[in-house]
Design an enzyme around this catalytic site. Structure first.
Site, mmCIF file in Angstrom:
data_model
loop_
_atom_site.group_PDB
_atom_site.id
_atom_site.type_symbol
_atom_site.label_atom_id
_atom_site.label_comp_id
_atom_site.label_asym_id
_atom_site.label_seq_id
_atom_site.Cartn_x
_atom_site.Cartn_y
_atom_site.Cartn_z
ATOM 1 N N LYS A 35 38.402 48.933 40.017
ATOM 2 C CA LYS A 35 37.125 48.479 40.215
ATOM 3 C C LYS A 35 36.883 47.816 41.151
ATOM 4 C CE LYS A 35 34.070 45.728 36.840
ATOM 5 N NZ LYS A 35 33.853 44.547 35.766
ATOM 6 N N HIS A 61 39.178 28.593 41.886
ATOM 7 C CA HIS A 61 38.286 30.007 41.366
ATOM 8 C C HIS A 61 39.629 30.572 40.562
ATOM 9 C CE1 HIS A 61 35.997 33.224 42.920
ATOM 10 N NE2 HIS A 61 36.710 33.508 42.036
ATOM 11 N N ASN A 117 25.900 33.197 39.702
ATOM 12 C CA ASN A 117 27.073 34.153 39.628
ATOM 13 C C ASN A 117 26.114 35.431 38.463
ATOM 14 O OD1 ASN A 117 28.634 33.181 41.366
ATOM 15 N ND2 ASN A 117 30.079 33.390 40.772
ATOM 16 N N SER A 172 41.632 42.969 40.854
ATOM 17 C CA SER A 172 40.403 42.292 39.626
ATOM 18 C C SER A 172 41.486 42.067 38.491
ATOM 19 C CB SER A 172 39.300 43.175 38.971
ATOM 20 O OG SER A 172 38.830 42.449 37.608
ATOM 21 N N TRP A 173 41.110 41.190 38.650
ATOM 22 C CA TRP A 173 42.103 39.938 37.050
ATOM 23 C C TRP A 173 42.137 41.026 35.825
ATOM 24 C CZ3 TRP A 173 42.698 35.392 39.490
ATOM 25 C CH2 TRP A 173 41.198 34.502 40.866
ATOM 26 N N GLU A 180 27.118 35.285 43.202
ATOM 27 C CA GLU A 180 27.940 36.706 43.368
ATOM 28 C C GLU A 180 26.675 37.352 42.522
ATOM 29 O OE1 GLU A 180 31.636 36.479 41.479
ATOM 30 O OE2 GLU A 180 32.213 34.854 41.993
ATOM 31 N N TYR A 205 34.419 46.716 44.515
ATOM 32 C CA TYR A 205 32.897 45.668 44.534
ATOM 33 C C TYR A 205 33.043 45.987 46.249
ATOM 34 C CZ TYR A 205 32.427 44.110 40.100
ATOM 35 O OH TYR A 205 32.382 43.418 38.235
ATOM 36 N N GLU A 245 32.557 29.520 37.546
ATOM 37 C CA GLU A 245 32.650 29.825 36.945
ATOM 38 C C GLU A 245 33.179 29.630 36.087
ATOM 39 O OE1 GLU A 245 32.522 34.216 35.912
ATOM 40 O OE2 GLU A 245 31.161 34.873 37.773
ATOM 41 N N GLN A 290 42.132 36.907 44.246
ATOM 42 C CA GLN A 290 42.041 38.152 44.707
ATOM 43 C C GLN A 290 42.254 38.933 45.449
ATOM 44 O OE1 GLN A 290 38.049 37.105 42.311
ATOM 45 N NE2 GLN A 290 38.656 39.559 41.404
#
EC number: 3.2.1.85
Length: 474
Positions: A440, A116, A297, A433-434, A375, A442, A160, A19
């Site tokens: 988006k 990740h 997260n 972002s995936w 997160e 952050y 995750e 990312q």
């Protein structure tokens, strides 16, 4: 009323290799599961991301200037082993040595994730988390990293795992984009925990003196109403996304109540139970008893109501508020109660959920000694003001308000006994972002993606104040 954080509490920003790094075709990096998937979608590309591969020193200097003591980074497996195994790419190894040395130069401690969301392409095609070859190669890659990067003192096995398993095989938003395959979801969940356990046990046997943990996405699930059927739907959703992982990684066993909920979901979908062996469960138990920390997260919470139809998932990938649909056969339907605020991507803003999940770990899973919030943050639609200069500070009051509320909930959990030792905001800088591309944002630091120039956001200044004073203001 302002709240006090412990004096040894650490704060920083979080990133992930795919990312932030960009440079997906540079210096021998191998392909990963996302490359072909994103090419075929044609919506957005993972290059340049935040060009962290070339600009890491600039971002670490900002992190140091704005009060960060820690950072989450991940190693791109395919930079080290372009094919997932076999030949090592020395340029990839050299990059991470430089990155970790630069962290030290800026007095920032890296917490380093091994996986990740970026399985090498060959292993993804072999079955990803459903493949024994993948599990074995992951352990071998971890061993290489432990031996090579002795400067790293904090390791994370998997980021995750629930997001991978559920989005690969239940909702279909991650490649291979299968949906409704709860059998594959739960088998992947178990296999992830086996790989995690093998790696934890390996690391501890090597006696390297550092710490190792795992990072879970844990969204508290509540019943939509007080009815028994809604309470049960919430239990089923919790088993799917949270409870099996918590049992396996933090208790070292799957509790019978958890397995009964898993079986109920599978039976409702006419799918078989996942397979495990005594040897695997022994490894899982051993790892849970020597895990150093768990990362949480937490961004939002969920409310579930009973649902008896077919599965239907509509992912809000463009910030069209109210467009999400999540109904799962044999589980339930996500439905927000009136009055719950959401982001443009339909993520609820509910700090109580953070408190409840931290207290749940404290009360129900006493084996794990330390928790970090690894997160938490809010994605916003943000743009660079016209005539911006290098000194421009971008106002983001919504982010400050969000983080303040969640930090306050976390502080309440610490007060009530949860041993939370640190907080990582998602994210350090604006990133790729995936499933949302570049819309988006952050970050504490704004990235103008065409120029890659960095700008400070107001939240970065606020974060620095909290980090340095250990006081969360009113």
């Amino acid at each position: 009323m302002s709240k006090q954080l412990p004096q040894d509490f650490v704060m920083g920003g979080a990133t992930a290799a795919y990312q932030v790094e960009g440079a997906t075709k540079e210096d021998g990096k191998g392909r990963v599961l996302w490359d072909d998937f994103l090419d075929k979608q044609g919506r957005f590309k993972p290059d340049p991301a935040a060009d962290f591969y070339h600009r890491y020193d600039e971002d670490l200097a900002l992190a140091e200037k704005y009060g960060h003591q820690v950072i989450r980074v991940s190693i791109a497996w395919s930079r080290i082993f372009p094919d997932g195994a076999g030949e090592v790419e020395p340029r990839g190894v050299a990059f991470y040595h430089k990155l970790f040395a630069d962290c030290a130069a800026h007095h920032i401690e890296p917490f380093v994730t091994l996986h990740h969301f970026d399985t090498p392409e060959r292993l993804h095609e072999a079955g990803d988390w459903l493949s024994q070859e993948m599990l074995d190669d992951f352990v071998a890659y971890a061993k290489f990293c432990f031996e090579e990067f002795s400067e790293v003192k904090y390791w994370i096995t998997i980021n995750e795992p629930t997001s991978m398993a559920v989005q690969q095989y239940t909702s279909g938003t991650f490649p291979p984009a299968e949906s409704g395959r709860f059998d594959k979801t739960f088998q992947a969940e178990h296999n992830q925990m086996v790989a995690h356990a093998r790696i934890v046990n390996l690391y501890k046997s090597m006696q390297l003196g550092g710490q190792i943990g795992i990072v879970h996405a844990l969204q508290t699930v509540y019943p939509y109403s007080d009815s028994a059927v809604d309470h049960h739907a919430a239990e089923l959703q919790d088993a799917l996304e949270n409870r099996l992982y918590l049992d396996g990684t933090l208790a070292g066993e799957y509790h019978q109540e958890t397995l009964a909920l898993v079986k109920e979901i599978l039976d409702a979908n006419h799918q078989p139970m996942f397979q495990s062996t005594p040897q695997e469960m022994k490894a899982i138990d051993e790892a849970a008893h020597q895990l150093d920390f768990v990362g949480v997260n937490n961004y939002f919470s969920k409310w579930l109501r009973a649902y008896h139809g077919k599965s239907e998932t509509i992912h809000n990938g463009d910030g069209t508020k109210g467009s999400s649909v999540a109904r799962l056969q044999g589980v339930g339907e996500e439905k927000l109660p009136d009055g719950i605020e959401t982001t443009d991507w339909d993520w609820s803003i509910y700090p109580r959920g953070m408190y409840d999940i931290l207290m749940r770990i404290h009360n129900d899973y006493p084996l794990v000694p330390v928790t970090y919030v690894t997160e938490n943050g809010i994605g916003l639609k943000e743009s660079l003001p016209e005539n911006a200069t290098p000194d421009t500070v971008i106002e983001d009051p919504k982010r400050i308000d969000y983080v303040k509320k969640y930090l306050s909930a976390m502080a309440d959990a610490i007060h009530d006994g949860a041993n939370v030792k640190g907080y990582f905001i998602w994210s350090l800088q604006d990133q790729f972002s995936w499933t949302n591309g570049y819309s988006k944002r952050y970050g504490l630091f704004f990235v103008d993606f065409p120029t890659q120039n960095r700008y400070i956001k107001q939240s970065a200044e606020w974060f620095k104040s909290v980090s340095e004073t250990h006081i969360i203001p009113d």
